[in-house]
Write a protein that holds these residues in place. Structure first.
Motif, PDB file in Angstrom:
ATOM      1  N   GLU A  18       0.837  -1.199   0.000  1.00 19.92           N
ATOM      2  CA  GLU A  18       0.000   0.000   0.000  1.00 19.92           C
ATOM      3  C   GLU A  18       0.876   1.255   0.000  1.00 19.92           C
ATOM      4  N   PHE A  19       1.919   1.207   0.800  1.00 18.25           N
ATOM      5  CA  PHE A  19       2.847   2.335   0.872  1.00 18.25           C
ATOM      6  C   PHE A  19       3.492   2.598  -0.484  1.00 18.25           C
ATOM      7  N   GLU A  20       3.989   1.553  -1.125  1.00 23.70           N
ATOM      8  CA  GLU A  20       4.627   1.702  -2.439  1.00 23.70           C
ATOM      9  C   GLU A  20       3.644   2.234  -3.473  1.00 23.70           C
ATOM     10  N   ARG A  21       2.403   1.752  -3.426  1.00 24.56           N
ATOM     11  CA  ARG A  21       1.382   2.227  -4.366  1.00 24.56           C
ATOM     12  C   ARG A  21       1.114   3.720  -4.154  1.00 24.56           C
ATOM     13  N   GLU A  22       1.014   4.129  -2.904  1.00 26.70           N
ATOM     14  CA  GLU A  22       0.767   5.537  -2.613  1.00 26.70           C
ATOM     15  C   GLU A  22       1.950   6.408  -3.050  1.00 26.70           C
ATOM     16  N   VAL A  23       3.161   5.901  -2.857  1.00 29.66           N
ATOM     17  CA  VAL A  23       4.346   6.636  -3.298  1.00 29.66           C
ATOM     18  C   VAL A  23       4.318   6.812  -4.816  1.00 29.66           C
ATOM     19  N   GLU A  24       3.968   5.756  -5.540  1.00 31.17           N
ATOM     20  CA  GLU A  24       3.887   5.839  -6.998  1.00 31.17           C
ATOM     21  C   GLU A  24       2.811   6.832  -7.438  1.00 31.17           C
ATOM     22  N   GLU A  25       1.665   6.839  -6.735  1.00 30.92           N
ATOM     23  CA  GLU A  25       0.599   7.778  -7.067  1.00 30.92           C
ATOM     24  C   GLU A  25       1.080   9.214  -6.865  1.00 30.92           C
ATOM     25  N   LEU A  26       1.814   9.453  -5.788  1.00 35.78           N
ATOM     26  CA  LEU A  26       2.335  10.796  -5.529  1.00 35.78           C
ATOM     27  C   LEU A  26       3.359  11.199  -6.581  1.00 35.78           C
ATOM     28  N   LYS A  27       4.192  10.256  -7.000  1.00 39.56           N
ATOM     29  CA  LYS A  27       5.157  10.547  -8.063  1.00 39.56           C
ATOM     30  C   LYS A  27       4.434  10.920  -9.348  1.00 39.56           C
ATOM     31  N   ASP A  28       3.366  10.174  -9.666  1.00 36.99           N
ATOM     32  CA  ASP A  28       2.599  10.476 -10.878  1.00 36.99           C
ATOM     33  C   ASP A  28       1.968  11.860 -10.794  1.00 36.99           C
ATOM     34  N   THR A  30       3.063  14.383  -9.042  1.00 39.38           N
ATOM     35  CA  THR A  30       4.145  15.355  -9.138  1.00 39.38           C
ATOM     36  C   THR A  30       4.564  15.537 -10.593  1.00 39.38           C
ATOM     37  N   ASP A  31       4.697  14.428 -11.322  1.00 41.56           N
ATOM     38  CA  ASP A  31       5.058  14.501 -12.735  1.00 41.56           C
ATOM     39  C   ASP A  31       3.993  15.267 -13.521  1.00 41.56           C
ATOM     40  N   ALA A  32       2.728  14.997 -13.222  1.00 40.22           N
ATOM     41  CA  ALA A  32       1.636  15.680 -13.917  1.00 40.22           C
ATOM     42  C   ALA A  32       1.662  17.178 -13.604  1.00 40.22           C
ATOM     43  N   ALA A  33       1.943  17.527 -12.367  1.00 39.73           N
ATOM     44  CA  ALA A  33       2.000  18.940 -11.987  1.00 39.73           C
ATOM     45  C   ALA A  33       3.149  19.646 -12.707  1.00 39.73           C
ATOM     46  N   LYS A  34       4.286  18.974 -12.818  1.00 36.47           N
ATOM     47  CA  LYS A  34       5.430  19.555 -13.528  1.00 36.47           C
ATOM     48  C   LYS A  34       5.101  19.745 -15.003  1.00 36.47           C
ATOM     49  N   THR A  35       4.424  18.773 -15.598  1.00 34.67           N
ATOM     50  CA  THR A  35       4.035  18.874 -17.008  1.00 34.67           C
ATOM     51  C   THR A  35       3.074  20.041 -17.200  1.00 34.67           C
ATOM     52  N   LEU A  36       2.091  20.157 -16.312  1.00 33.55           N
ATOM     53  CA  LEU A  36       1.132  21.251 -16.396  1.00 33.55           C
ATOM     54  C   LEU A  36       1.835  22.596 -16.264  1.00 33.55           C
ATOM     55  N   GLN A  37       2.773  22.694 -15.338  1.00 26.10           N
ATOM     56  CA  GLN A  37       3.518  23.931 -15.149  1.00 26.10           C
ATOM     57  C   GLN A  37       4.308  24.278 -16.411  1.00 26.10           C
ATOM     58  N   ARG A  38       4.934  23.280 -17.043  1.00 22.57           N
ATOM     59  CA  ARG A  38       5.701  23.508 -18.267  1.00 22.57           C
ATOM     60  C   ARG A  38       4.774  23.981 -19.393  1.00 22.57           C
ATOM     61  N   ILE A  39       3.605  23.351 -19.509  1.00 21.09           N
ATOM     62  CA  ILE A  39       2.645  23.738 -20.549  1.00 21.09           C
ATOM     63  C   ILE A  39       2.166  25.177 -20.329  1.00 21.09           C
TER      64      ILE A  39
END
Length: 63
Positions: A18-28, A30-39
């Motif tokens: 569960e912890f690893e899944r939540e970490v992956e969700e947070l990484k995703d 974060t990546d989406a937020a960075k992409t949105l910021q770049r756009i």
């Protein structure tokens, strides 16, 4: 460090999976937020260039 993680997971009632899944969700997220910021940055730059071009054309193509 691993023992500390196990202790914390036990305290919060989560499995390592569960912890690893939540970490992956947070990484995703974060990546989406960075992409949105770049756009958004690219949109702002494009808008500024378009405005400059429109002003250039409105003055008959002179600087």
């Amino acid at each position: 460090m691993e023992e500390l993680l196990k202790l914390v997971l036990d305290k919060v009632g989560k499995t390592p999976e569960e912890f690893e899944r939540e970490v992956e969700e947070l990484k995703d997220e974060t990546d989406a937020a960075k992409t949105l910021q770049r756009i958004e940055q690219q949109q702002a730059e494009t808008s500024a260039m378009l405005l400059d071009f429109m002003e250039y054309m409105a003055t008959g193509g002179t600087v």
